[in-house]
Each structure stands twice: as C-alpha cells, then as structure tokens.
Write a protein that holds these residues in place. Structure first.
Motif, PDB file in Angstrom:
ATOM      1  N   HIS A   1       1.534  12.610   6.425  1.00  0.00           N
ATOM      2  CA  HIS A   1       2.413  11.474   6.696  1.00  0.00           C
ATOM      3  C   HIS A   1       2.708  10.722   5.407  1.00  0.00           C
ATOM      4  CE1 HIS A   1      -1.795  10.116   7.237  1.00  0.00           C
ATOM      5  NE2 HIS A   1      -1.394   9.055   6.556  1.00  0.00           N
ATOM      6  N   CYS A   2       3.674   9.816   5.494  1.00  0.00           N
ATOM      7  CA  CYS A   2       4.118   9.064   4.315  1.00  0.00           C
ATOM      8  C   CYS A   2       4.925   7.854   4.778  1.00  0.00           C
ATOM      9  CB  CYS A   2       4.990   9.947   3.414  1.00  0.00           C
ATOM     10  SG  CYS A   2       6.472  10.586   4.233  1.00  0.00           S
ATOM     11  N   SER A   3       5.261   6.994   3.842  1.00  0.00           N
ATOM     12  CA  SER A   3       6.219   5.913   4.111  1.00  0.00           C
ATOM     13  C   SER A   3       7.625   6.446   3.827  1.00  0.00           C
ATOM     14  CB  SER A   3       5.935   4.711   3.212  1.00  0.00           C
ATOM     15  OG  SER A   3       6.210   5.030   1.855  1.00  0.00           O
TER      16      SER A   3
ATOM     17  N   TYR B   1       3.350   1.890  11.957  1.00  0.00           N
ATOM     18  CA  TYR B   1       2.537   3.092  11.759  1.00  0.00           C
ATOM     19  C   TYR B   1       2.656   3.959  13.008  1.00  0.00           C
ATOM     20  CZ  TYR B   1      -1.350   5.957  10.040  1.00  0.00           C
ATOM     21  OH  TYR B   1      -2.122   6.998   9.577  1.00  0.00           O
TER      22      TYR B   1
ATOM     23  N   ILE C   1       5.187   3.910   8.278  1.00  0.00           N
ATOM     24  CA  ILE C   1       4.516   5.186   8.003  1.00  0.00           C
ATOM     25  C   ILE C   1       4.743   6.142   9.174  1.00  0.00           C
ATOM     26  CG2 ILE C   1       2.339   6.297   7.344  1.00  0.00           C
ATOM     27  CD1 ILE C   1       3.090   4.050   5.437  1.00  0.00           C
TER      28      ILE C   1
END
Length: 278
Positions: free
Chosen positions: A211-213, A248, A179
């Motif tokens: 945010h994102c993967s 992360y 992430i």
C-alpha cells in the motif's frame, strides 16, 4: 462455464472479457444494451442468456459526482444491483458484485478484513454498501469483491491523470494522507476468474499487495516514466473534494488467503507492467 458480464464497456469490464473468455463462454451487456434500473428487462436479459455466473461490473463510480447526483447513484448502485440480484435468482446464477474500499471510514488504522465493521463516509460508499445488502438479502450464491484504487487501459485513472498533468505543469499537488492499495484491473479480473471456479461464496477483498499514499503512488508513476517533476504532498482538507474519503482504506485479502490462493502481486510490480504498455 457461461459467464455474463454486465458493464463490459467499463475499465474493469474490458479486462474481465479478455481474462474470463480464456476458459469460459462469455456474454456481455453495456449501458447501451441493458439499463439495469429496469427490472423487467434485466430479468429477461439474464434469463435469456441463462448464465452460470453473472459478473456485475456496472456502477455509478463518480465519487464526487455522487454527492450532487445522489438519486442517480442510488438508482444505479442500489436499485440496479437489486435488479441484477433478482435476475440471478430467477436464472439460478451466481453473482459477482464489484464493491469498494469506500465502504469503510478509514479510522481503523490497520488493513481492513472482510468481517470488519463498515461505515461509509460518502454517498458513493453508502450506495455501494447498500448494493452489498441487496445481494446478501436476495441471493445465496454470491461473491462480493471489494477492491480499491483501480487503474487499467480502458478508462481514465490516476496514472493517466498524473501523466497528463505533467505535460502542462512543473509542480503538482497530490494528497499525502490517504493510504490505499492501487489495483490493476487485469490482476483483479484474474482473481475473479479463479474465485468463480469454486462455490466458495462470500465477501472477498481483492487488491494488489502492499500500500501507499496517493503522493507515494504519484512518485512511483513518474519514476517509472522517467519524468522529473515537483510533487507537493497536501492534506485531504487542503486538496478539497466534494465527497469525504477514508484516510486509511487498505484491504487485507484475508478470505482470499484463507481459501489457499497465492498472494496477489505487489502494486509496484503491476504498475511497472502496466506502464510498459502505455
């Protein structure tokens, strides 16, 4: 101000030239005109130009390649950065050092602030952090700008990689358990342009908001492009790579906010603008 951009041929470097030239007198060096691992030439170059601010955007950025080329990564990212910092001291110039979210190990589970403990997992992350150490030891006037997941028009990046893969494959495996915050080089360059207007020295996290993967990021890319393709989320371990990466590594732009700057726009909005121009 007089601003020297080292590494102006890079993806970020190009946008720094475009953005900073709007209000400043710009000088540039590239890998062909300045080898930052040569201290005498680095000092002479910076002193001859005599800038108010040096933006150090040159680096060995191949994360996986750094594992097998540790000496080269160290020479460029640590020794090269030390040389640039010494040159700034000699010329009494402030330094902007571009750093990375990979200085963190990703185990915190929430967004990292500038004062959180670093623990890089890879050679790349370690050498970039050691560059920070050099800057802090040598200079009083510096801005350390940590950023993440960069993309822009002037270099290979995740967006162009995904679009290229879609030309040849009906299905793509994309990591789903890392992430971060995709960051548009134009927005980063604009943030740096604002920072250097004031002597508010220190470490800053500068990324697009939200945010994102990687998997979610890929989904949005293809959605914007109007391409239908099967995206399979895989784990970091399943995907496999030479360098360990933080799971992360979201960066909270905390110091930026505390200095009263408005939030940097969402990565979703930035990505849409970028892809309109591809």
């Amino acid at each position: 101000m007089k601003v020297l951009i080292i590494g102006s041929e890079g993806m970020l470097g190009h946008d720094l030239v475009d953005v900073l030239s709007e209000e400043n007198e710009i000088s540039t060096t590239t890998i062909d005109t300045l080898d930052i691992t040569e201290i005498k030439k680095t000092i002479k170059t910076v002193k001859d130009i005599n800038p108010d601010v040096v933006v150090h955007a040159a680096a060995f950025t191949d994360v996986d390649g750094s594992e097998s080329h540790e000496d080269l990564a160290y020479k460029v990212n640590v020794i090269g950065t030390r040389n640039v910092a010494v040159a700034c001291r000699e010329a009494d110039a402030a330094l902007v050092y571009i750093c990375t979210d990979y200085v963190f190990d990703g185990t915190k589970g929430t967004a990292y602030r500038e004062y959180d403990q670093v623990n890089p997992l890879s050679v790349y992350g370690k050498t970039k952090y050691l560059g920070e150490v050099c800057v802090k030891e040598i200079l009083n006037k510096f801005y350390i700008a940590r950023t993440s997941w960069l993309y822009g028009f002037h270099g290979p990046n995740f967006v162009t990689t995904m679009l290229k893969l879609a030309e040849n494959y009906d299905s793509i495996n994309v990591v789903g358990d890392q992430i971060g915050s995709p960051t548009y080089t134009v927005d980063l360059a604009k943030a740096i342009a604002e920072l250097i207007k004031k002597p508010i020295y220190g470490t800053y996290h500068l990324t697009n908001s939200e945010h994102c993967s990687w998997h979610e990021y890929a989904q949005l890319i293809f959605e914007n492009a109007g391409i239908e393709i099967e995206l399979k989320p895989v784990t970091t371990e399943e995907f496999g790579s030479a360098a360990a990466r933080p799971k992360y590594s979201v960066l909270e732009n905390y110091n930026w906010k505390m200095e009263g700057f408005p939030p940097i726009r969402s990565y979703k909005e930035a990505l849409k603008d970028y892809m309109k121009l591809l």
